[in-house]
Design a protein around this motif. Structure first.
Motif, PDB file in Angstrom:
ATOM      1  N   MET A   1      34.750 101.587  83.046  1.00 28.55           N
ATOM      2  CA  MET A   1      34.679 101.104  81.686  1.00 28.55           C
ATOM      3  C   MET A   1      34.295 102.267  80.772  1.00 28.55           C
ATOM      4  N   SER A   2      34.783 102.226  79.579  1.00 24.59           N
ATOM      5  CA  SER A   2      34.445 103.247  78.590  1.00 24.59           C
ATOM      6  C   SER A   2      33.011 103.012  78.128  1.00 24.59           C
ATOM      7  N   VAL A   3      32.098 103.468  78.945  1.00 24.40           N
ATOM      8  CA  VAL A   3      30.680 103.162  78.765  1.00 24.40           C
ATOM      9  C   VAL A   3      30.165 103.624  77.407  1.00 24.40           C
ATOM     10  N   ARG A   4      30.544 104.791  76.995  1.00 22.89           N
ATOM     11  CA  ARG A   4      30.021 105.297  75.723  1.00 22.89           C
ATOM     12  C   ARG A   4      30.494 104.463  74.541  1.00 22.89           C
ATOM     13  N   LEU A   5      31.755 104.048  74.570  1.00 26.78           N
ATOM     14  CA  LEU A   5      32.254 103.192  73.492  1.00 26.78           C
ATOM     15  C   LEU A   5      31.489 101.875  73.450  1.00 26.78           C
ATOM     16  N   VAL A   6      31.241 101.303  74.614  1.00 27.74           N
ATOM     17  CA  VAL A   6      30.520 100.030  74.687  1.00 27.74           C
ATOM     18  C   VAL A   6      29.081 100.208  74.215  1.00 27.74           C
ATOM     19  N   GLU A   7      28.436 101.291  74.629  1.00 21.57           N
ATOM     20  CA  GLU A   7      27.059 101.543  74.183  1.00 21.57           C
ATOM     21  C   GLU A   7      26.991 101.699  72.666  1.00 21.57           C
ATOM     22  N   LEU A   8      27.944 102.440  72.124  1.00 19.57           N
ATOM     23  CA  LEU A   8      27.972 102.630  70.676  1.00 19.57           C
ATOM     24  C   LEU A   8      28.227 101.297  69.966  1.00 19.57           C
ATOM     25  N   ALA A   9      29.133 100.503  70.496  1.00 22.49           N
ATOM     26  CA  ALA A   9      29.422  99.193  69.908  1.00 22.49           C
ATOM     27  C   ALA A   9      28.175  98.315  69.906  1.00 22.49           C
TER      28      ALA A   9
ATOM     29  N   ALA B   1      32.838  97.395  62.863  1.00 24.58           N
ATOM     30  CA  ALA B   1      32.968  98.670  63.572  1.00 24.58           C
ATOM     31  C   ALA B   1      32.716  98.468  65.061  1.00 24.58           C
ATOM     32  N   ALA B   2      31.729  97.652  65.387  1.00 25.03           N
ATOM     33  CA  ALA B   2      31.433  97.361  66.790  1.00 25.03           C
ATOM     34  C   ALA B   2      32.605  96.644  67.446  1.00 25.03           C
ATOM     35  N   GLY B   3      33.166  95.663  66.770  1.00 19.99           N
ATOM     36  CA  GLY B   3      34.314  94.945  67.312  1.00 19.99           C
ATOM     37  C   GLY B   3      35.490  95.865  67.567  1.00 19.99           C
ATOM     38  N   ALA B   4      35.737  96.783  66.652  1.00 20.15           N
ATOM     39  CA  ALA B   4      36.829  97.747  66.832  1.00 20.15           C
ATOM     40  C   ALA B   4      36.575  98.642  68.040  1.00 20.15           C
ATOM     41  N   LEU B   5      35.328  99.018  68.255  1.00 15.12           N
ATOM     42  CA  LEU B   5      34.995  99.841  69.417  1.00 15.12           C
ATOM     43  C   LEU B   5      35.164  99.065  70.721  1.00 15.12           C
ATOM     44  N   TYR B   6      34.819  97.787  70.721  1.00 15.39           N
ATOM     45  CA  TYR B   6      35.053  96.973  71.919  1.00 15.39           C
ATOM     46  C   TYR B   6      36.544  96.927  72.239  1.00 15.39           C
ATOM     47  N   LEU B   7      37.376  96.749  71.217  1.00 12.14           N
ATOM     48  CA  LEU B   7      38.824  96.744  71.450  1.00 12.14           C
ATOM     49  C   LEU B   7      39.304  98.085  71.993  1.00 12.14           C
ATOM     50  N   ARG B   8      38.802  99.173  71.434  1.00  9.18           N
ATOM     51  CA  ARG B   8      39.186 100.503  71.929  1.00  9.18           C
ATOM     52  C   ARG B   8      38.790 100.684  73.382  1.00  9.18           C
ATOM     53  N   ALA B   9      37.630 100.197  73.752  1.00  8.30           N
ATOM     54  CA  ALA B   9      37.180 100.316  75.138  1.00  8.30           C
ATOM     55  C   ALA B   9      38.116  99.561  76.070  1.00  8.30           C
ATOM     56  N   VAL B  10      38.507  98.358  75.681  1.00  6.51           N
ATOM     57  CA  VAL B  10      39.426  97.567  76.501  1.00  6.51           C
ATOM     58  C   VAL B  10      40.759  98.281  76.619  1.00  6.51           C
TER      59      VAL B  10
ATOM     60  N   LEU C   1      34.475  91.853  76.875  1.00  8.03           N
ATOM     61  CA  LEU C   1      34.526  92.731  75.695  1.00  8.03           C
ATOM     62  C   LEU C   1      35.505  92.191  74.662  1.00  8.03           C
ATOM     63  N   LEU C   2      36.619  91.632  75.114  1.00  7.14           N
ATOM     64  CA  LEU C   2      37.569  91.026  74.179  1.00  7.14           C
ATOM     65  C   LEU C   2      36.940  89.832  73.461  1.00  7.14           C
ATOM     66  N   GLN C   3      36.147  89.058  74.177  1.00 11.06           N
ATOM     67  CA  GLN C   3      35.451  87.927  73.542  1.00 11.06           C
ATOM     68  C   GLN C   3      34.486  88.427  72.470  1.00 11.06           C
ATOM     69  N   ARG C   4      33.763  89.501  72.767  1.00  8.65           N
ATOM     70  CA  ARG C   4      32.841  90.061  71.774  1.00  8.65           C
ATOM     71  C   ARG C   4      33.612  90.514  70.540  1.00  8.65           C
ATOM     72  N   ALA C   5      34.717  91.222  70.777  1.00  9.31           N
ATOM     73  CA  ALA C   5      35.531  91.690  69.654  1.00  9.31           C
ATOM     74  C   ALA C   5      36.017  90.514  68.817  1.00  9.31           C
ATOM     75  N   SER C   6      36.406  89.429  69.471  1.00  8.77           N
ATOM     76  CA  SER C   6      36.932  88.276  68.741  1.00  8.77           C
ATOM     77  C   SER C   6      35.859  87.609  67.889  1.00  8.77           C
ATOM     78  N   ARG C   7      34.606  87.740  68.275  1.00 11.12           N
ATOM     79  CA  ARG C   7      33.510  87.162  67.481  1.00 11.12           C
ATOM     80  C   ARG C   7      33.118  88.066  66.310  1.00 11.12           C
ATOM     81  N   LEU C   8      33.381  89.354  66.435  1.00 13.33           N
ATOM     82  CA  LEU C   8      32.928  90.318  65.426  1.00 13.33           C
ATOM     83  C   LEU C   8      33.997  90.690  64.411  1.00 13.33           C
ATOM     84  N   LEU C   9      35.247  90.543  64.773  1.00 13.81           N
ATOM     85  CA  LEU C   9      36.347  90.971  63.909  1.00 13.81           C
ATOM     86  C   LEU C   9      37.059  89.780  63.288  1.00 13.81           C
TER      87      LEU C   9
END
Length: 85
Positions: A1-9, A19-28, A46-54
């Protein structure tokens, strides 16, 4: 998993949810091409998180691309359906 992207998100989630939702999508999108079935649950989460934030207009096209491109991964498709995505 793109750990750094997830941590930043996670760090941005409360202050900058879009911004966090966009990073979750990028990680996926970064991890999915080489992900095996054992990683699908985490990616769907992660997709579920993105869907709640974006806004829907931002995450739905990404989800549609994933469903089209990875349609031959039945376990992934099943997990997406179970998650309501």
């Amino acid at each position: 998993m793109s750990v750094r992207l997830v941590e930043l998100a996670r760090a941005l989630q409360s202050a900058q949810p879009e911004a966090a939702g966009a990073l979750y999508l990028r990680a996926v999108e970064a991890d999915l091409p080489q992900a095996g079935a054992t990683h699908y649950a985490g990616l769907v989460s992660l997709l579920q998180r993105a869907s709640r934030l974006l806004p829907e207009a931002r995450w739905q096209p990404a989800l549609a691309r994933i469903k089209l491109e990875y349609a031959r991964r039945p376990k992934l498709m099943a997990l997406l359906r179970e998650a309501g995505l």
